[in-house]
Scaffold this motif. Structure first.
Motif, PDB file in Angstrom:
ATOM      1  N   ARG A 146      12.272 -12.393   4.949  1.00 45.29           N
ATOM      2  CA  ARG A 146      13.090 -12.628   6.105  1.00 45.29           C
ATOM      3  C   ARG A 146      12.504 -13.750   7.022  1.00 45.29           C
ATOM      4  NH1 ARG A 146      16.755  -8.503   7.186  1.00 45.29           N
ATOM      5  NH2 ARG A 146      15.692  -6.634   5.904  1.00 45.29           N
ATOM      6  N   PHE A 147      12.136 -14.369   5.925  1.00 43.58           N
ATOM      7  CA  PHE A 147      11.528 -16.069   6.218  1.00 43.58           C
ATOM      8  C   PHE A 147      12.240 -17.227   5.859  1.00 43.58           C
ATOM      9  CE2 PHE A 147       9.095 -20.069   5.152  1.00 43.58           C
ATOM     10  CZ  PHE A 147       8.359 -20.450   6.716  1.00 43.58           C
ATOM     11  N   ALA A 148      12.504 -16.487   4.320  1.00 43.25           N
ATOM     12  CA  ALA A 148      13.535 -17.422   3.757  1.00 43.25           C
ATOM     13  C   ALA A 148      14.487 -17.164   3.787  1.00 43.25           C
ATOM     14  CB  ALA A 148      12.988 -17.468   2.659  1.00 43.25           C
ATOM     15  N   THR A 149      15.850 -18.381   3.475  1.00 42.25           N
ATOM     16  CA  THR A 149      16.848 -18.317   3.891  1.00 42.25           C
ATOM     17  C   THR A 149      17.727 -17.581   2.635  1.00 42.25           C
ATOM     18  OG1 THR A 149      17.412 -20.607   4.749  1.00 42.25           O
ATOM     19  CG2 THR A 149      18.690 -19.912   2.689  1.00 42.25           C
ATOM     20  N   ILE A 150      18.344 -16.620   3.139  1.00 43.57           N
ATOM     21  CA  ILE A 150      18.994 -15.740   2.317  1.00 43.57           C
ATOM     22  C   ILE A 150      20.661 -15.727   2.365  1.00 43.57           C
ATOM     23  CG2 ILE A 150      18.629 -12.855   2.131  1.00 43.57           C
ATOM     24  CD1 ILE A 150      17.268 -12.340   4.277  1.00 43.57           C
ATOM     25  N   TRP A 151      20.658 -15.884   1.030  1.00 44.28           N
ATOM     26  CA  TRP A 151      22.018 -16.174   0.200  1.00 44.28           C
ATOM     27  C   TRP A 151      22.872 -17.170   1.021  1.00 44.28           C
ATOM     28  CZ3 TRP A 151      22.472 -10.268   1.019  1.00 44.28           C
ATOM     29  CH2 TRP A 151      21.856  -9.470  -0.413  1.00 44.28           C
ATOM     30  N   GLY A 152      22.145 -18.189   1.073  1.00 43.48           N
ATOM     31  CA  GLY A 152      22.329 -19.485   1.719  1.00 43.48           C
ATOM     32  C   GLY A 152      23.135 -19.538   2.986  1.00 43.48           C
ATOM     33  N   TRP A 153      22.848 -17.866   4.080  1.00 45.12           N
ATOM     34  CA  TRP A 153      22.036 -18.298   5.264  1.00 45.12           C
ATOM     35  C   TRP A 153      21.493 -18.696   5.968  1.00 45.12           C
ATOM     36  CZ3 TRP A 153      26.739 -16.902   8.537  1.00 45.12           C
ATOM     37  CH2 TRP A 153      27.486 -16.081   7.869  1.00 45.12           C
ATOM     38  N   PRO A 154      20.791 -20.065   6.409  1.00 43.47           N
ATOM     39  CA  PRO A 154      19.830 -20.975   6.786  1.00 43.47           C
ATOM     40  C   PRO A 154      18.849 -20.271   7.432  1.00 43.47           C
ATOM     41  CG  PRO A 154      21.991 -22.361   7.181  1.00 43.47           C
ATOM     42  CD  PRO A 154      22.426 -21.319   6.506  1.00 43.47           C
ATOM     43  N   THR A 155      17.787 -20.220   7.680  1.00 46.38           N
ATOM     44  CA  THR A 155      16.753 -18.961   8.364  1.00 46.38           C
ATOM     45  C   THR A 155      16.248 -21.340   9.250  1.00 46.38           C
ATOM     46  OG1 THR A 155      16.117 -17.904   7.066  1.00 46.38           O
ATOM     47  CG2 THR A 155      14.337 -18.479   8.462  1.00 46.38           C
ATOM     48  N   LYS A 156      16.198 -21.142  10.159  1.00 46.79           N
ATOM     49  CA  LYS A 156      15.894 -22.649  11.328  1.00 46.79           C
ATOM     50  C   LYS A 156      15.079 -22.263  11.323  1.00 46.79           C
ATOM     51  CE  LYS A 156      17.302 -26.241  12.464  1.00 46.79           C
ATOM     52  NZ  LYS A 156      18.042 -27.480  12.482  1.00 46.79           N
ATOM     53  N   THR A 157      13.456 -22.291  10.760  1.00 50.12           N
ATOM     54  CA  THR A 157      12.097 -22.079  11.304  1.00 50.12           C
ATOM     55  C   THR A 157      11.349 -22.821  12.696  1.00 50.12           C
ATOM     56  OG1 THR A 157      10.895 -23.747   9.912  1.00 50.12           O
ATOM     57  CG2 THR A 157      11.443 -21.783   8.608  1.00 50.12           C
ATOM     58  N   SER A 158      12.097 -23.838  12.851  1.00 47.52           N
ATOM     59  CA  SER A 158      11.549 -24.294  13.861  1.00 47.52           C
ATOM     60  C   SER A 158      11.743 -23.614  15.383  1.00 47.52           C
ATOM     61  CB  SER A 158      12.721 -25.559  14.339  1.00 47.52           C
ATOM     62  OG  SER A 158      13.783 -25.396  13.437  1.00 47.52           O
ATOM     63  N   LYS A 159      12.678 -22.029  14.430  1.00 50.10           N
ATOM     64  CA  LYS A 159      13.113 -20.902  16.034  1.00 50.10           C
ATOM     65  C   LYS A 159      12.566 -20.266  16.303  1.00 50.10           C
ATOM     66  CE  LYS A 159      18.477 -21.750  16.402  1.00 50.10           C
ATOM     67  NZ  LYS A 159      19.311 -22.106  15.574  1.00 50.10           N
ATOM     68  N   ALA A 205       8.738  -0.880  11.660  1.00 47.25           N
ATOM     69  CA  ALA A 205       8.211  -0.914  11.915  1.00 47.25           C
ATOM     70  C   ALA A 205       6.874  -1.335  13.083  1.00 47.25           C
ATOM     71  CB  ALA A 205       5.964  -0.694  10.771  1.00 47.25           C
ATOM     72  N   ALA A 206       6.568  -0.167  14.489  1.00 47.65           N
ATOM     73  CA  ALA A 206       5.987  -0.740  15.630  1.00 47.65           C
ATOM     74  C   ALA A 206       4.293  -2.077  14.666  1.00 47.65           C
ATOM     75  CB  ALA A 206       5.176   0.247  15.991  1.00 47.65           C
ATOM     76  N   ASP A 207       4.955  -2.918  15.749  1.00 43.80           N
ATOM     77  CA  ASP A 207       3.788  -4.254  14.791  1.00 43.80           C
ATOM     78  C   ASP A 207       3.241  -5.068  16.236  1.00 43.80           C
ATOM     79  OD1 ASP A 207       3.069  -6.197  14.273  1.00 43.80           O
ATOM     80  OD2 ASP A 207       4.889  -7.514  13.814  1.00 43.80           O
ATOM     81  N   LYS A 208       2.138  -4.213  16.836  1.00 40.00           N
ATOM     82  CA  LYS A 208       1.149  -4.874  17.615  1.00 40.00           C
ATOM     83  C   LYS A 208       1.001  -6.249  17.651  1.00 40.00           C
ATOM     84  CE  LYS A 208      -0.717  -0.166  18.296  1.00 40.00           C
ATOM     85  NZ  LYS A 208      -1.340   0.805  18.922  1.00 40.00           N
ATOM     86  N   ALA A 209       0.990  -6.594  17.138  1.00 42.79           N
ATOM     87  CA  ALA A 209       0.220  -7.968  16.862  1.00 42.79           C
ATOM     88  C   ALA A 209       1.668  -8.952  16.824  1.00 42.79           C
ATOM     89  CB  ALA A 209      -0.352  -8.241  15.721  1.00 42.79           C
ATOM     90  N   GLY A 210       2.238  -8.015  17.169  1.00 45.89           N
ATOM     91  CA  GLY A 210       3.679  -9.412  17.311  1.00 45.89           C
ATOM     92  C   GLY A 210       4.962  -9.228  15.981  1.00 45.89           C
ATOM     93  N   TYR A 211       5.398  -9.876  15.450  1.00 43.50           N
ATOM     94  CA  TYR A 211       6.433 -10.447  14.523  1.00 43.50           C
ATOM     95  C   TYR A 211       6.451 -10.592  12.981  1.00 43.50           C
ATOM     96  CZ  TYR A 211       7.975 -14.201  16.901  1.00 43.50           C
ATOM     97  OH  TYR A 211       8.423 -15.949  17.123  1.00 43.50           O
ATOM     98  N   PHE A 212       5.506  -9.603  12.625  1.00 43.57           N
ATOM     99  CA  PHE A 212       4.917 -10.286  11.517  1.00 43.57           C
ATOM    100  C   PHE A 212       6.362 -10.363  10.446  1.00 43.57           C
ATOM    101  CE2 PHE A 212       3.622  -8.979   6.959  1.00 43.57           C
ATOM    102  CZ  PHE A 212       1.857  -9.492   6.782  1.00 43.57           C
ATOM    103  N   TRP A 213       7.412  -9.314  10.039  1.00 43.61           N
ATOM    104  CA  TRP A 213       8.092  -9.901   9.249  1.00 43.61           C
ATOM    105  C   TRP A 213       9.254 -10.824   9.599  1.00 43.61           C
ATOM    106  CZ3 TRP A 213       6.879  -8.855   4.531  1.00 43.61           C
ATOM    107  CH2 TRP A 213       6.162  -7.701   4.462  1.00 43.61           C
ATOM    108  N   LYS A 214       9.617  -9.855  10.897  1.00 42.64           N
ATOM    109  CA  LYS A 214      11.662 -10.941  11.636  1.00 42.64           C
ATOM    110  C   LYS A 214      11.357 -11.009  12.914  1.00 42.64           C
ATOM    111  CE  LYS A 214      15.539  -9.769  10.676  1.00 42.64           C
ATOM    112  NZ  LYS A 214      15.888  -9.134  12.341  1.00 42.64           N
ATOM    113  N   ASP A 215      12.065 -11.306  13.540  1.00 50.00           N
ATOM    114  CA  ASP A 215      12.390 -11.183  15.471  1.00 50.00           C
ATOM    115  C   ASP A 215      12.897  -9.771  15.018  1.00 50.00           C
ATOM    116  OD1 ASP A 215      11.571 -13.527  15.536  1.00 50.00           O
ATOM    117  OD2 ASP A 215      13.736 -14.368  15.827  1.00 50.00           O
TER     118      ASP A 215
END
Length: 234
Positions: A135-148, A224-234
């Motif tokens: 979910r951090f990596a770009t998937i199938w050409g859909w850019p993941t803008k990490t600055s966001k 999953a509930a993530d008390k520390a934030g969003y570990f995998w994705k938004d």
């Protein structure tokens, strides 16, 4: 006149040595495992540095987990895309972060190999050492803008992995098999957790820091509930 040891005396000495060795062995194993944990942490920190160099060059767009060199099909894993920063003399190519020993048997080069993982290993049957958060990596050409990413210190980017299967990719978006992942597990059936007494993994976060987390501290998946934030994705 020389005095020789009797058989009983020799056996007693051997028994004492064996007892001392048995007492020291756990401490030596613990020290060895700790040294491996530290080495793995340093590897991930360096990977984080090279990932940031890549992001700076490509306008904060993360690499794909695979397919970076052939339009998203297969060739060019995320590790390959960091090789020009780590070893500029190595030609960019598919699996260039691995040393080829035989057709499918490979050995990770330098920082791309966790010292606690299997090396060399059979590429066609497993992927181990490190994986990128799908979910951090770009998937199938859909850019993941990490600055966001709103909170980089809470977003996992790269971590330990041990996946089994037919040509598994070095990516994951779930903790383990029962997590129902879409893009892979950190550890699949037959795989192993290799840090914190075989109960956890080292995690690189988007801000560059590395934390050792126990298995059950890692959110199961993106839902999953993530008390520390969003570990995998938004």
């Amino acid at each position: 006149m020389k005095r020789f040891f009797t058989l009983i005396e020799l056996l007693i000495v051997i028994a004492i040595i064996a007892i001392l060795a048995a007492m020291l062995l756990p401490a030596l194993n613990k020290a060895r495992d700790k040294a491996r944990d530290i080495k793995c942490t340093n590897n991930l920190k360096q990977i984080g540095t090279y990932m940031q160099l890549y992001l700076d060059q490509y306008n904060s767009i993360s690499p794909q987990a695979y397919g970076n060199l052939d339009g998203g099909k297969d060739k060019g894993k995320w590790q390959d895309m960091l090789m020009p920063y780590y070893q500029p003399n190595v030609a960019l190519a598919d699996q260039c972060h691995l040393e080829k020993l035989t057709s499918n048997i490979r050995k990770p080069i330098g920082i791309f190999g966790c010292p606690s993982s299997e090396s060399p290993y059979d590429l066609s049957a497993k992927t181990c050492h490190y994986a990128i958060n799908s979910r951090f990596a770009t998937i199938w050409g859909w850019p993941t803008k990490t600055s966001k990413i709103k909170s980089p210190s809470r977003r996992a980017t790269v971590f330990d992995t041990d996946q089994r299967g037919s040509w598994p990719y070095p990516r994951a978006d779930a903790r383990e098999d029962n997590a129902d992942p879409k893009y892979g597990n950190m550890v699949s059936a037959g795989g192993a957790w290799r840090h914190l007494g075989n109960q956890g993994a080292n995690i690189l976060f988007a801000d560059g820091h590395v934390v050792a987390m126990r298995r059950l501290e890692i959110p199961l998946n993106k839902n999953a509930a993530d008390k520390a934030g969003y570990f995998w994705k938004d």
